[in-house]
Design an enzyme around this catalytic site. Structure first.
Site, PDB file in Angstrom:
ATOM      1  N   GLY A  49       4.825  -4.643  -3.798  1.00 39.16           N
ATOM      2  CA  GLY A  49       6.023  -4.288  -3.958  1.00 39.16           C
ATOM      3  C   GLY A  49       6.171  -2.743  -3.078  1.00 39.16           C
ATOM      4  CB  CYS A  50       3.860  -1.077  -0.970  1.00 38.84           C
ATOM      5  SG  CYS A  50       3.207  -0.285  -2.470  1.00 38.84           S
ATOM      6  CB  ALA A  51       7.833  -0.837   2.807  1.00 41.16           C
TER       7      ALA A  51
END
Length: 135
Positions: A49-51
């Site tokens: 869920g992190c770029a």
């Protein structure tokens, strides 16, 4: 109530009127943080869920929550350092009671992070709280 270390960050941020200065402070906090050993950068510690690439390695010792973390993005490393000051050393039962959104809002982070960074920060907080709740 947040950790004393986090309260120091809040106080430091109050002296910095310009968001660019605050942004630099977050990056400097990340640079000062010890890197996560490569052996701990595994799928089990990766935060989805992190770029950017983010790894959190939580540990609970004698009922106290601790974690290490790392990222390939400097600002995210800084956000991990901020979360470390917020959560590390709390009794494990207190971790889920802490309103991270409100505490981070005291730093003005909520309105100055991109949507992707905000989502990543939320994913890190969820990982921390889920791990503590499972203990």
């Amino acid at each position: 109530m947040a950790q004393a270390a986090f309260e120091e960050v809040v106080e430091d941020f109050e002296f910095l009127e310009d968001w660019e200065d605050r942004y630099r402070m977050v990056i400097e906090m990340g640079k000062a943080m010890a890197p996560l050993p490569e052996a701990l950068k595994v799928p089990a510690t990766k935060v989805e869920g992190c770029a950017s690439q983010v790894w959190l390695h939580p540990q609970i010792e004698a009922g106290v929550f601790h974690f290490e973390g790392d990222s390939d993005a400097m600002i995210v490393r800084g956000l991990i350092a901020v979360l470390h000051k917020l959560y590390d050393g709390l009794p494990v039962g207190e971790v889920s009671k802490l309103d991270a959104h409100a505490e981070l809002g005291r730093l003005g982070l909520n309105e100055h992070l991109s949507a992707q960074r905000s989502n990543g920060l939320r994913a890190m907080v969820e990982r921390i709280q889920t791990t503590a709740a499972a203990a």
